[in-house]
Write a protein that holds these residues in place. Structure first.
Motif, PDB file in Angstrom:
ATOM      1  N   UNK A  38       0.832  -1.200   0.000  1.00 54.54           N
ATOM      2  CA  UNK A  38       0.000   0.000   0.000  1.00 54.54           C
ATOM      3  C   UNK A  38       0.870   1.255   0.000  1.00 54.54           C
ATOM      4  N   UNK A  39       1.949   1.233   0.784  1.00 58.12           N
ATOM      5  CA  UNK A  39       2.859   2.370   0.783  1.00 58.12           C
ATOM      6  C   UNK A  39       3.539   2.558  -0.562  1.00 58.12           C
ATOM      7  N   UNK A  40       3.902   1.454  -1.199  1.00 59.76           N
ATOM      8  CA  UNK A  40       4.488   1.520  -2.536  1.00 59.76           C
ATOM      9  C   UNK A  40       3.486   2.106  -3.526  1.00 59.76           C
ATOM     10  N   UNK A  41       2.228   1.667  -3.400  1.00 60.45           N
ATOM     11  CA  UNK A  41       1.176   2.208  -4.264  1.00 60.45           C
ATOM     12  C   UNK A  41       1.047   3.713  -4.077  1.00 60.45           C
ATOM     13  N   UNK A  42       1.089   4.169  -2.819  1.00 63.28           N
ATOM     14  CA  UNK A  42       0.964   5.595  -2.551  1.00 63.28           C
ATOM     15  C   UNK A  42       2.096   6.384  -3.206  1.00 63.28           C
ATOM     16  N   UNK A  43       3.313   5.865  -3.118  1.00 62.41           N
ATOM     17  CA  UNK A  43       4.452   6.537  -3.745  1.00 62.41           C
ATOM     18  C   UNK A  43       4.319   6.554  -5.258  1.00 62.41           C
ATOM     19  N   UNK A  44       3.886   5.429  -5.832  1.00 62.21           N
ATOM     20  CA  UNK A  44       3.690   5.380  -7.276  1.00 62.21           C
ATOM     21  C   UNK A  44       2.620   6.368  -7.721  1.00 62.21           C
ATOM     22  N   UNK A  45       1.524   6.408  -6.977  1.00 59.34           N
ATOM     23  CA  UNK A  45       0.405   7.263  -7.354  1.00 59.34           C
ATOM     24  C   UNK A  45       0.781   8.737  -7.307  1.00 59.34           C
ATOM     25  N   UNK A  46       1.653   9.117  -6.352  1.00 61.48           N
ATOM     26  CA  UNK A  46       2.015  10.524  -6.221  1.00 61.48           C
ATOM     27  C   UNK A  46       3.314  10.881  -6.938  1.00 61.48           C
ATOM     28  N   UNK A  47       3.944   9.901  -7.565  1.00 60.64           N
ATOM     29  CA  UNK A  47       5.172  10.216  -8.306  1.00 60.64           C
ATOM     30  C   UNK A  47       4.952  11.249  -9.405  1.00 60.64           C
ATOM     31  N   UNK A  48       3.876  11.159 -10.212  1.00 64.43           N
ATOM     32  CA  UNK A  48       3.686  12.188 -11.241  1.00 64.43           C
ATOM     33  C   UNK A  48       3.414  13.569 -10.662  1.00 64.43           C
ATOM     34  N   UNK A  49       2.920  13.636  -9.422  1.00 59.43           N
ATOM     35  CA  UNK A  49       2.541  14.914  -8.821  1.00 59.43           C
ATOM     36  C   UNK A  49       3.659  15.522  -7.989  1.00 59.43           C
ATOM     37  N   UNK A  50       4.245  14.719  -7.116  1.00 61.65           N
ATOM     38  CA  UNK A  50       5.259  15.222  -6.184  1.00 61.65           C
ATOM     39  C   UNK A  50       6.677  14.835  -6.577  1.00 61.65           C
ATOM     40  N   UNK A  51       6.818  13.930  -7.541  1.00 62.95           N
ATOM     41  CA  UNK A  51       8.125  13.402  -7.897  1.00 62.95           C
ATOM     42  C   UNK A  51       8.928  14.300  -8.814  1.00 62.95           C
ATOM     43  N   UNK A  52      10.048  13.722  -9.284  1.00 64.91           N
ATOM     44  CA  UNK A  52      10.971  14.417 -10.203  1.00 64.91           C
ATOM     45  C   UNK A  52      11.641  15.621  -9.553  1.00 64.91           C
ATOM     46  N   UNK A  53      11.760  15.589  -8.231  1.00 70.58           N
ATOM     47  CA  UNK A  53      12.530  16.622  -7.535  1.00 70.58           C
ATOM     48  C   UNK A  53      13.673  15.933  -6.788  1.00 70.58           C
ATOM     49  N   UNK A  54      14.692  16.697  -6.453  1.00 72.57           N
ATOM     50  CA  UNK A  54      15.850  16.120  -5.771  1.00 72.57           C
ATOM     51  C   UNK A  54      15.449  15.548  -4.414  1.00 72.57           C
ATOM     52  N   UNK A  55      14.571  16.258  -3.707  1.00 75.83           N
ATOM     53  CA  UNK A  55      14.113  15.784  -2.395  1.00 75.83           C
ATOM     54  C   UNK A  55      13.421  14.434  -2.526  1.00 75.83           C
ATOM     55  N   UNK A  56      12.506  14.332  -3.459  1.00 80.47           N
ATOM     56  CA  UNK A  56      11.726  13.103  -3.647  1.00 80.47           C
ATOM     57  C   UNK A  56      12.632  11.944  -4.050  1.00 80.47           C
TER      58      UNK A  56
END
Length: 772
Positions: free
Chosen positions: A254-272
């Protein structure tokens, strides 16, 4: 129909509730019929594959709390379809397996109810588009898993493991709620799809860091990332179907799913990206090395599961299309081989009565179909061709090798982890079946086919998907990638890519994996060695802090909660004195216009003197009954004041309450000891000073209120609308019953609950041993 997806989620809840009334039927051979629930849902989601393949996304929304922007909104795209099929597909096999594994168990119906509840919650989680509803389902998975992990409730270890899992994942739930509220505040929407349209706003917002920390906190606790990983090995106290379903295929992802789901929104940054790479890599290596010290089959599988979850977080952190593709394929790979190995472990434990790998050997002679399933599962786990594990491992190396920075280091971490996962798979799936069969196991028999067919079906699927990887590519992987990667490029999954660097790394992994398996033998000495280092583990540190906080809480509570009611009241009044003094004197400006005060009348003076005399008598009398009677005099004096100031309704209410109070006190005091032991004079003096101080501050507060300009807007509103809107001429009654009816209802409810509690205590009849 519009509510199809909602019905698919509610089906699990309906079955769980129905089992409360029909559980006896399903404690017999009919328990296998419950397999129809996940099977029908699996077929239902399969029917959506053509729709999702066409590039469409199915949306469904049902209004729930529109005033707060909370709806039961669902979306079915490639990612949610992948997880839904995994939840229902493996769920079908677990349901069937359970009917034989827990056959004739006294709580079999209860177990199926928990399992159905969990499956429904997981489906709601992966299908939700609204973050608040996702949080609700997220918490339901934690609650249902608590009951499943602690199913063997007579075992203290099971109960403790369940509480630990609930505590850790519950903290993650709070992080998720905080993150959901913060993201909703920033984007003015709780829809995950709509948040994607505000990607730049989110990533440039001042609260971006806080939002990401909250999402990480939820994901890392749920998916057992270091240092929150320790609840997962403890959860192995649960029955094998629970370990199979929750800890290999569904809840921990479930945690992996949450990260995948928010990758297009919160991802692609150095912090993420950097955070996920570091946390994932640390979890991979830590858990992979830990599994070589274990001798319990479920313990080995638990740490290999944590390592696999670390790989998934690591790949999400890499963030490229190749890495996301590798993560999605590995989700399928891990679900198939790990669920199979858990079921096989359950069969071994069920038939032999032990999971100690040092005592198991030669079981192929009595459990041949199980041995075949174990061997194939080991091949998938180790990434041996032509299994789907080989495809998944190649994709991982493909992703790490093409990273622009630290490609060698990232690849080396992946290789080391895969070598140790190869070792774990062969120790669990092959070693128990090789060698000479101990005499104690010669009379074993094959279990029900409902137990060994499910793992065979899963490993067969692993081989088929390996030889024909385009099946999973076209069914859901390609669509899931397109839903997560913007401007994604076309790709094709293949078993054979020719002779290249990735193939060489795969061969290196297999070769070193075989060497480690042959050389390194599970031993209790190794397990004892690692247990000596347990004192420095995150689990021990957290428990140390928890125990310290508990000891502090006990000391703090015992100091204040000493059993004396006068002490409690003095503490409360003392705090109010400090708070009132700060409020009043921080901006003290009291100017009284005595000319505006009305002159004192004789009856007012008489009533005040009566009250003062009654209070003094109450304080100094040695008789309880006399003290109660004098307090009644104080109350009746207030009644007279209300009468003199033309408030007969308040006077009657006060008279009724005081009369009833005096009667009740007399009835209670009648049962108390005859003689009253008064407190020390010094303590009585302190309480007297505290009371006078409190009364003085209240008097000053009233005087400050009197000098303030009165705003009659609210008064005029009630006066003008009481009769027009509520049809009542008594403004006070209308306010209590109509305008503030909910407040009054809550107050009445509190009184009723308190009365029921007192009544229960009065009727309590403890046995002699309970009184002690």
């Amino acid at each position: 129909m519009l509510q199809d997806m909602l019905y698919s989620i509610l089906a699990g809840f309906v079955v769980a509730i129905a089992l409360i009334f029909t559980g006896k039927i399903f404690k017999s051979k009919w328990s296998v019929a419950l397999t129809l629930l996940p099977l029908s849902l699996f077929v239902y989601f399969l029917s959506y594959i053509p729709t999702i393949q066409s590039g469409a996304t199915v949306f469904q929304s049902i209004s729930w709390i529109p005033s707060f922007g909370v709806n039961l909104s669902f979306q079915l795209d490639g990612l949610s379809l992948l997880f839904s099929l995994m939840i229902t597909g493996i769920g079908t096999l677990v349901f069937a397996y359970t009917s034989a594994y827990l056959k004739k168990h006294v709580y079999l119906d209860r177990f199926y109810a928990y399992l159905s509840l969990f499956m429904a919650a997981m489906l709601g989680l992966v299908l939700s588009d609204n973050l608040i509803s996702l949080f609700v389902f997220w918490e339901l998975t934690s609650i249902s898993s608590f009951y499943l992990i602690g199913f063997n409730n007579t075992s203290e270890a099971s109960r403790k493991s369940a509480l630990t899992a609930l505590g850790i994942t519950g903290i993650g739930g709070l992080f998720l709620l905080a993150g959901a509220l913060l993201l909703g505040y920033i984007t003015n929407s709780y829809s995950i799809v709509e948040m994607l349209q505000h990607k730049e706003l989110l990533q440039q917002h001042e609260f971006y860091l806080v939002a990401v920390v909250f999402i990480f906190g939820a994901a890392f606790t749920k998916s057992a990332q270091f240092p929150f990983h320790f609840w997962l090995p403890g959860a192995m106290k649960a029955p094998t179907p629970v370990s199979t379903y929750l800890h290999s295929a569904t809840m921990v992802k479930a945690g992996v799913y949450l990260l995948l789901r928010f990758s297009p929104t919160l991802g692609s940054t150095e912090l993420w990206n950097t955070t996920l790479i570091i946390v994932g890599a640390a979890t991979m290596l830590y858990s992979a090395f830990h599994l070589i010290f274990r001798t319990d089959l479920k313990g080995i599988l638990a740490y290999s599961t944590i390592a696999a979850l670390g790989i998934l977080v690591f790949l999400i952190g890499l963030g490229t299309q190749a890495a996301i593709t590798a993560a999605l394929v590995f989700i399928v790979v891990h679900a198939l081989y790990k669920a199979s190995l858990f079921l096989i472990t359950g069969i071994i434990d069920h038939e032999t009565g032990t999971r100690d790998i040092t005592q198991l050997a030669g079981l192929r002679k009595v459990l041949m179909p199980v041995a075949v399933a174990g061997f194939i599962a080991a091949l998938i786990s180790g990434g041996v061709p032509p299994s789907i594990g080989f495809v998944g491992k190649d994709l991982i190396y493909e992703a790490t090798l093409h990273m622009p920075n630290n490609a060698v280091l990232l690849t080396a971490i992946a290789i080391v982890t895969n070598i140790l996962l190869f070792y774990a798979g062969f120790v669990v799936g092959v070693k128990p079946f090789m060698g000479k069969l101990p005499t104690t196991f010669e009379n074993l028999h094959m279990p029900s086919s409902l137990m060994w067919v499910p793992p065979l079906l899963m490993v067969t699927a692993g081989l088929v998907f390996g030889m024909f990887p385009n099946l999973i590519e076209t069914a859901f992987v390609a669509n899931a990638v397109s839903s997560l990667v913007i401007d994604n490029e076309a790709f094709h999954l293949k078993l054979w890519h020719g002779f290249n660097t990735v193939l060489g790394l795969s061969a290196l992994t297999l070769g070193l994996g075989v060497i480690v398996y042959v050389v390194l033998k599970p031993k209790h000495k190794l397990e004892n060695f690692i247990e000596k280092l347990e004192v420095a583990s995150p689990k021990s540190i957290l428990f140390f802090l928890t125990n310290g906080f508990e000891d502090f809480s006990k000391s703090w509570t015992n100091f204040f909660q000493n059993g004396y009611l006068r002490h409690y009241i003095a503490t409360i009044v003392g705090f109010l004195v400090i708070a009132l003094a700060f409020i009043i004197f921080s901006n003290f400006d009291l100017k009284l216009d005595f000319s505006s005060f009305s002159e004192l009348t004789a009856y007012e003076i008489a009533i005040v003197l009566m009250m003062i005399g009654a209070v003094v008598f109450t304080v100094f009398t040695n008789s309880r009954l006399a003290a109660v009677a004098s307090m009644g005099v104080v109350g009746f004096a207030f009644c007279l004041l209300f009468l003199f100031y033309s408030a007969p309704d308040l006077a009657m209410t006060q008279f009724s309450v005081d009369t009833l109070t005096v009667i009740l006190f007399v009835l209670v005091l009648y049962k108390l000891p005859k003689y009253l032991h008064l407190s020390k004079n010094v303590l009585r003096l302190e309480h007297g000073i505290l009371s006078l101080t409190f009364g003085g501050l209240i008097s000053i507060l009233v005087l400050k209120v009197l000098q303030e300009d009165q705003n009659s807007e609210i008064t005029n509103f009630y006066a003008e609308n009481s009769y027009l809107l509520a049809k009542g001429k008594n403004v006070v009654n209308v306010i209590l019953v109509d305008f503030r009816g909910v407040d009054t209802l809550v107050e009445i409810s509190v009184l009723i609950v308190a009365a029921l509690g007192v009544f229960g205590l009065l009727k309590l009849r403890l046995k002699t041993r309970d009184k002690k």
